[in-house]
Design a protein around this motif. Structure first.
Motif, PDB file in Angstrom:
ATOM      1  N   ASP A 188       0.832  -1.198   0.000  1.00 17.27           N
ATOM      2  CA  ASP A 188       0.000   0.000   0.000  1.00 17.27           C
ATOM      3  C   ASP A 188       0.865   1.246   0.000  1.00 17.27           C
ATOM      4  O   ASP A 188       0.400   2.328  -0.309  1.00 17.27           O
ATOM      5  CB  ASP A 188      -0.901   0.025   1.240  1.00 17.27           C
ATOM      6  CG  ASP A 188      -1.831  -1.172   1.264  1.00 17.27           C
ATOM      7  OD1 ASP A 188      -2.157  -1.669   0.171  1.00 17.27           O
ATOM      8  OD2 ASP A 188      -2.208  -1.601   2.364  1.00 17.27           O
ATOM      9  N   TYR A 224      -6.390   0.054   9.058  1.00 18.92           N
ATOM     10  CA  TYR A 224      -5.249   0.195   8.138  1.00 18.92           C
ATOM     11  C   TYR A 224      -4.361   1.324   8.611  1.00 18.92           C
ATOM     12  O   TYR A 224      -4.865   2.314   9.148  1.00 18.92           O
ATOM     13  CB  TYR A 224      -5.728   0.479   6.717  1.00 18.92           C
ATOM     14  CG  TYR A 224      -6.344  -0.708   6.034  1.00 18.92           C
ATOM     15  CD1 TYR A 224      -5.547  -1.757   5.582  1.00 18.92           C
ATOM     16  CD2 TYR A 224      -7.716  -0.783   5.830  1.00 18.92           C
ATOM     17  CE1 TYR A 224      -6.121  -2.851   4.958  1.00 18.92           C
ATOM     18  CE2 TYR A 224      -8.289  -1.874   5.199  1.00 18.92           C
ATOM     19  CZ  TYR A 224      -7.482  -2.906   4.762  1.00 18.92           C
ATOM     20  OH  TYR A 224      -8.032  -3.987   4.146  1.00 18.92           O
ATOM     21  N   ARG A 272     -22.317  -2.620   1.181  1.00 18.02           N
ATOM     22  CA  ARG A 272     -21.973  -1.623   0.163  1.00 18.02           C
ATOM     23  C   ARG A 272     -20.481  -1.646  -0.094  1.00 18.02           C
ATOM     24  O   ARG A 272     -19.708  -2.194   0.693  1.00 18.02           O
ATOM     25  CB  ARG A 272     -22.356  -0.235   0.657  1.00 18.02           C
ATOM     26  CG  ARG A 272     -23.826  -0.038   0.887  1.00 18.02           C
ATOM     27  CD  ARG A 272     -24.087   1.448   1.155  1.00 18.02           C
ATOM     28  NE  ARG A 272     -25.501   1.680   1.419  1.00 18.02           N
ATOM     29  CZ  ARG A 272     -26.015   1.686   2.648  1.00 18.02           C
ATOM     30  NH1 ARG A 272     -25.234   1.486   3.699  1.00 18.02           N
ATOM     31  NH2 ARG A 272     -27.303   1.898   2.835  1.00 18.02           N
ATOM     32  N   SER A 273     -20.091  -0.976  -1.155  1.00 19.23           N
ATOM     33  CA  SER A 273     -18.670  -0.847  -1.452  1.00 19.23           C
ATOM     34  C   SER A 273     -17.996  -0.075  -0.321  1.00 19.23           C
ATOM     35  O   SER A 273     -18.542   0.917   0.164  1.00 19.23           O
ATOM     36  CB  SER A 273     -18.533  -0.126  -2.789  1.00 19.23           C
ATOM     37  OG  SER A 273     -17.285   0.454  -2.864  1.00 19.23           O
ATOM     38  N   GLY A 274     -16.851  -0.574   0.151  1.00 22.33           N
ATOM     39  CA  GLY A 274     -16.136   0.108   1.233  1.00 22.33           C
ATOM     40  C   GLY A 274     -16.600  -0.312   2.611  1.00 22.33           C
ATOM     41  O   GLY A 274     -16.148   0.221   3.618  1.00 22.33           O
ATOM     42  N   GLY A 326     -16.060  -3.163   4.025  1.00 24.31           N
ATOM     43  CA  GLY A 326     -15.070  -4.005   4.696  1.00 24.31           C
ATOM     44  C   GLY A 326     -15.083  -5.464   4.270  1.00 24.31           C
ATOM     45  O   GLY A 326     -14.437  -6.307   4.907  1.00 24.31           O
ATOM     46  N   LYS A 327     -15.790  -5.782   3.180  1.00 26.14           N
ATOM     47  CA  LYS A 327     -15.893  -7.189   2.748  1.00 26.14           C
ATOM     48  C   LYS A 327     -14.531  -7.766   2.378  1.00 26.14           C
ATOM     49  O   LYS A 327     -14.154  -8.850   2.845  1.00 26.14           O
ATOM     50  CB  LYS A 327     -16.849  -7.301   1.545  1.00 26.14           C
ATOM     51  CG  LYS A 327     -18.230  -6.725   1.779  1.00 26.14           C
ATOM     52  CD  LYS A 327     -19.152  -6.921   0.607  1.00 26.14           C
ATOM     53  CE  LYS A 327     -18.766  -6.129  -0.641  1.00 26.14           C
ATOM     54  NZ  LYS A 327     -18.878  -4.669  -0.500  1.00 26.14           N
ATOM     55  N   SER A 328     -13.789  -7.044   1.558  1.00 27.09           N
ATOM     56  CA  SER A 328     -12.476  -7.562   1.140  1.00 27.09           C
ATOM     57  C   SER A 328     -11.537  -7.647   2.329  1.00 27.09           C
ATOM     58  O   SER A 328     -10.747  -8.587   2.448  1.00 27.09           O
ATOM     59  CB  SER A 328     -11.837  -6.664   0.092  1.00 27.09           C
ATOM     60  OG  SER A 328     -12.787  -6.198  -0.803  1.00 27.09           O
ATOM     61  N   THR A 329     -11.635  -6.667   3.208  1.00 35.72           N
ATOM     62  CA  THR A 329     -10.755  -6.668   4.380  1.00 35.72           C
ATOM     63  C   THR A 329     -11.001  -7.931   5.208  1.00 35.72           C
ATOM     64  O   THR A 329     -10.063  -8.608   5.637  1.00 35.72           O
ATOM     65  CB  THR A 329     -11.027  -5.414   5.231  1.00 35.72           C
ATOM     66  OG1 THR A 329     -10.900  -4.275   4.399  1.00 35.72           O
ATOM     67  CG2 THR A 329     -10.061  -5.322   6.375  1.00 35.72           C
ATOM     68  N   ARG A 371      -9.379 -10.838   3.666  1.00 33.52           N
ATOM     69  CA  ARG A 371      -7.916 -10.800   3.676  1.00 33.52           C
ATOM     70  C   ARG A 371      -7.332 -11.247   5.007  1.00 33.52           C
ATOM     71  O   ARG A 371      -6.145 -11.501   5.112  1.00 33.52           O
ATOM     72  CB  ARG A 371      -7.444  -9.365   3.431  1.00 33.52           C
ATOM     73  CG  ARG A 371      -7.551  -8.924   2.009  1.00 33.52           C
ATOM     74  CD  ARG A 371      -6.999  -7.511   1.901  1.00 33.52           C
ATOM     75  NE  ARG A 371      -7.522  -6.881   0.717  1.00 33.52           N
ATOM     76  CZ  ARG A 371      -7.940  -5.622   0.659  1.00 33.52           C
ATOM     77  NH1 ARG A 371      -7.884  -4.859   1.738  1.00 33.52           N
ATOM     78  NH2 ARG A 371      -8.399  -5.131  -0.466  1.00 33.52           N
ATOM     79  N   TYR A 430      -3.263  -9.231   6.250  1.00 39.11           N
ATOM     80  CA  TYR A 430      -3.159  -8.155   7.231  1.00 39.11           C
ATOM     81  C   TYR A 430      -3.393  -8.758   8.609  1.00 39.11           C
ATOM     82  O   TYR A 430      -4.005  -9.816   8.725  1.00 39.11           O
ATOM     83  CB  TYR A 430      -4.202  -7.068   6.963  1.00 39.11           C
ATOM     84  CG  TYR A 430      -3.919  -6.266   5.717  1.00 39.11           C
ATOM     85  CD1 TYR A 430      -3.251  -5.058   5.783  1.00 39.11           C
ATOM     86  CD2 TYR A 430      -4.329  -6.727   4.464  1.00 39.11           C
ATOM     87  CE1 TYR A 430      -2.980  -4.330   4.636  1.00 39.11           C
ATOM     88  CE2 TYR A 430      -4.048  -6.011   3.318  1.00 39.11           C
ATOM     89  CZ  TYR A 430      -3.378  -4.815   3.405  1.00 39.11           C
ATOM     90  OH  TYR A 430      -3.109  -4.093   2.276  1.00 39.11           O
TER      91      TYR A 430
HETATM   92  P1  ADP Z   1     -15.242  -3.575   0.348  1.00 40.49           P
HETATM   93  O1  ADP Z   1     -14.505  -4.806  -0.051  1.00 40.49           O
HETATM   94  O2  ADP Z   1     -16.511  -3.870   1.083  1.00 40.49           O
HETATM   95  O3  ADP Z   1     -15.467  -2.636  -0.777  1.00 40.49           O
HETATM   96  P2  ADP Z   1     -12.816  -2.879   1.728  1.00 40.49           P
HETATM   97  O4  ADP Z   1     -12.548  -3.965   2.693  1.00 40.49           O
HETATM   98  O5  ADP Z   1     -12.060  -2.897   0.460  1.00 40.49           O
HETATM   99  O6  ADP Z   1     -14.374  -2.788   1.424  1.00 40.49           O
HETATM  100  O7  ADP Z   1     -12.550  -1.487   2.418  1.00 40.49           O
HETATM  101  C1  ADP Z   1     -12.966  -1.171   3.730  1.00 40.49           C
HETATM  102  C2  ADP Z   1     -12.369   0.175   4.135  1.00 40.49           C
HETATM  103  O8  ADP Z   1     -10.964   0.055   4.298  1.00 40.49           O
HETATM  104  C3  ADP Z   1     -12.585   1.247   3.099  1.00 40.49           C
HETATM  105  O9  ADP Z   1     -12.833   2.456   3.784  1.00 40.49           O
HETATM  106  C4  ADP Z   1     -11.271   1.335   2.361  1.00 40.49           C
HETATM  107  O10 ADP Z   1     -11.023   2.642   1.932  1.00 40.49           O
HETATM  108  C5  ADP Z   1     -10.285   0.923   3.428  1.00 40.49           C
HETATM  109  N1  ADP Z   1      -9.153   0.172   2.841  1.00 40.49           N
HETATM  110  C6  ADP Z   1      -9.233  -0.951   2.099  1.00 40.49           C
HETATM  111  N2  ADP Z   1      -8.021  -1.392   1.740  1.00 40.49           N
HETATM  112  C7  ADP Z   1      -7.121  -0.531   2.288  1.00 40.49           C
HETATM  113  C8  ADP Z   1      -5.697  -0.437   2.292  1.00 40.49           C
HETATM  114  N3  ADP Z   1      -4.943  -1.342   1.687  1.00 40.49           N
HETATM  115  N4  ADP Z   1      -5.134   0.593   2.938  1.00 40.49           N
HETATM  116  C9  ADP Z   1      -5.893   1.517   3.574  1.00 40.49           C
HETATM  117  N5  ADP Z   1      -7.223   1.487   3.600  1.00 40.49           N
HETATM  118  C10 ADP Z   1      -7.851   0.486   2.973  1.00 40.49           C
END
Ligand code: ADP
Length: 585
Positions: free
Chosen positions: A116, A350, A376-378, A380-383, A386, A392
């Motif tokens: 990042d 993060y 919704r987008s953002g 935290g689904k991907s987080t 991961r 992480y």
């Molecule tokens: P989703 O998958 O639901 O769209 P993310 O898990 O990607 O959501 O993101 C959750 C929050 O964490 C968002 O506010 C995004 O901006 C933030 N975020 C995601 N990845 C990173 C990263 N690598 N570094 C900093 N902030 C991040």
């Protein structure tokens, strides 16, 4: 930073330490350098017998022997040069090769969060460009420093041999000229830089006026635009004249100085000759030596910038090599997990982010079940996903697999339990077989690869490719459609046979036929796995054993599709917004 000299030296020493492995080639190069410098000195030394023997005394023996000696000398010198260049290139390029390999290896061991902070193109430029600069520091600079100083020493030796007095006079006069022309050169470069800045401003001003020509015309601003441009071109004119006059004056001054020096030398040499301590041959030899020294002197004075750039690049590369690996302190082996996943009050923040990306998430996914994650987008689904392969680390709470916190497992063992089918499928320029068997040990049974391809509904399109399983798929799978790539990813996951499956469903709509094939393949894959899926398709959510609804990092609803619909909360809302089209279709 307080002692840049020593730290630059430390970096250079570290770099040289890496060249130690290639000391054979460095040694050969060193021998070559000695002979190279020796040959250059010997040649100027030969000027004396050449002039005196051949022309003054007309010695028949010298007339024949000298040409042969000269040829022999240059053959020797040629061999020496080859030895030097080959040895240095071999050692230098090998150091670069090693560095490239090590840096890429290191990059792949760095934690995900490191990615990042540095964009990938910059990483690639480290690998290509910085390593290239390092060669120059490690090989070209050494070559210049050693060969040229040896040459200078040799030539000085020749000069002293013929006349210590005249040599001393030269040694006093030459640095004076060098110092003066150095000052003049600096001034010239200063003004020249000023010109370059000015040219950039001129271009910018002209571009502004021309690209906004309609506004300029409408506002009648031609005169003011021209005035602005005129200031700049006048300044440019002034500077150009200054540069030209400095250059002309400088070159005249330097020439006069050089002539004066020559005159002084001639005066001293003449008086030496009158005393019978110098003859035509030795005077020519000395002048030749002096001339021959100039290129070496010039290279040596310029080598510092080469070294500096190389050291700066090496410093950046070493800094990468010194970064800590992603933590892998777990000691527990894990051969084949049952696949139970538990999140216990997991929060994630993060670095540099104010709001947590996940806050207090708790849930359990039983082996063989499907957990759909929506939001919704953002949100935290991907987080969330991961956290499982430990890309992480949670800032609070724990992620458990089979009841054990994931950081207690060996990292490689943990990751072996997980197959990921993501939106972006990483394919590389190789055969279908190699792409499906990605990360598998070599010599894997082709029949198993084929079976995986069939189970993933991929055999259907693979067989239509020329070459079938052995067809090459072009760079990054450019020849394949989105659905086909996904089926290859599914085949890869099937072959990996990991108990945990992570799916990140493609948001971009596949065509219906493709979608059906992908879904069908997934349906075959899912039952044997604990599946976490970022769901975008209604069918996935409907058939999931549980649905987690995330909002701004919090788990706001949890249950089955039917339960959540009945509750009429966020999920019901999202469902209306997100899946309406799918439902209709
Ligand atoms: P989703 O998958 O639901 O769209 P993310 O898990 O990607 O959501 O993101 C959750 C929050 O964490 C968002 O506010 C995004 O901006 C933030 N975020 C995601 N990845 C990173 C990263 N690598 N570094 C900093 N902030 C991040």
């Amino acid at each position: 930073m307080s002692q840049p000299e020593t730290s630059a030296w430390a970096v250079y020493r570290r770099l040289l330490g890496r060249a130690k492995k290639y000391s054979f080639f460095l040694g050969a190069a060193g021998v070559g350098m000695v002979f190279e410098a020796g040959a250059a000195s010997a040649f100027t030394w030969l000027m004396e017998p050449m002039i005196n023997g051949t022309f003054v005394e007309r010695d028949p023996e010298v007339r024949w022997s000298l040409p042969l000696i000269i040829i022999g000398l240059f053959v020797l010198r040629g061999l020496a040069t080859f030895c030097t260049d080959y040895g240095m290139a071999r050692a230098g390029r090998s150091v670069v090769r090693d560095l490239r390999g090590e840096v890429l290896e290191k990059y792949l061991r760095l934690p995900s969060s490191r990615f990042d902070t540095e964009p990938v193109p910059s990483m690639v430029s480290r690998l290509n460009y910085d390593t290239e600069q390092v060669t120059q520091a490690s090989s070209d600079a050494i070559k210049v420093i050693l060969t040229d100083s040896l040459t200078i020493v040799g030539l000085l030796g020749v000069m002293f041999w013929y006349s210590p007095r005249v040599t001393l006079v030269m040694l006093v006069v030459a640095p004076l000229i060098a110092a003066i022309s150095g000052v003049v050169g600096r001034r010239y470069r200063q003004i020249n830089r000023g010109i370059q800045d000015g040219v950039a401003n001129m271009a910018q001003s002209a571009e502004q006026a021309l690209s906004a020509q309609q506004e300029v015309k409408v506002y009648g601003a031609q005169a003011s635009e021209l005035a602005r441009y005129t200031t700049l071109i006048n300044r440019n004119l002034g500077l150009s004249i200054k540069v030209e006059s400095t250059r002309a004056a400088a070159s005249s001054v330097v020439q006069v100085l050089a002539a004066t020096a020559l005159a002084v030398i001639l005066l001293v040499a003449g008086s030496e000759a009158a005393k019978g301590r110098m003859d035509a041959g030795s005077f020519v030899a000395m002048l030749t030596a002096m001339m021959a020294m100039l290129p070496s002197l010039k290279r040596i004075t310029n080598v510092q910038s080469l070294v500096q750039r190389g050291v700066a690049a090496a410093d950046r590369l070493f800094a990468i090599l010194d970064e800590p690996d992603e933590p892998d302190r777990g000691t527990m082996p894990l051969l084949h997990a049952r696949g139970e996943i538990e999140f216990r009050d997991v929060s994630v923040r993060y670095p540099g982010q104010d709001a947590p990306a996940l806050a207090g998430i708790s849930f359990t996914a039983k082996p063989g079940t499907v957990t759909a994650i929506v939001g919704r987008s953002g949100s935290g689904k991907s987080t969330l996903i991961r956290m499982l392969p430990r890309f992480y680390e949670p800032s609070a709470g724990a992620v458990l697999v089979d009841g054990v916190p994931v950081d207690q497992y060996r990292l490689a063992d943990l990751r072996r339990q997980i197959a990921i089918v993501g939106q972006r499928v990483m394919l590389f320029d190789d055969t279908i077989t190699a792409n499906i068997a990605y990360g598998q040990p070599d010599g894997i049974d082709p029949a198993r690869v084929r079976a995986a391809a069939e189970a993933a509904n991929a055999a259907e399109f693979i067989d239509r490719l020329p070459g079938g399983m052995e067809a090459r798929i072009g760079e990054n799978g450019g020849l394949l459609s989105g659905g086909q790539r996904q089926r290859l990813a599914i085949a890869r996951a099937i072959l990996k046979d990991a108990p945990i499956l992570i799916l990140d469903e493609a948001t971009a709509a596949l065509d219906t036929e493709s979608e059906r094939l992908v879904q069908d393949a997934l349906n075959r894959l899912i039952p044997e796995h604990t599946t976490l899926v970022i769901a975008h398709r209604l069918s996935t959510v409907e058939h999931a054993d549980q649905v987690l609804v995330l909002d701004a990092g919090r788990l706001v609803e949890q249950g089955t599709h039917a339960e959540l619909l009945a509750r009429g909360g966020l999920y019901a809302h999202l469902h209306r917004m997100q899946f309406r089209e799918t439902e209709a279709g």
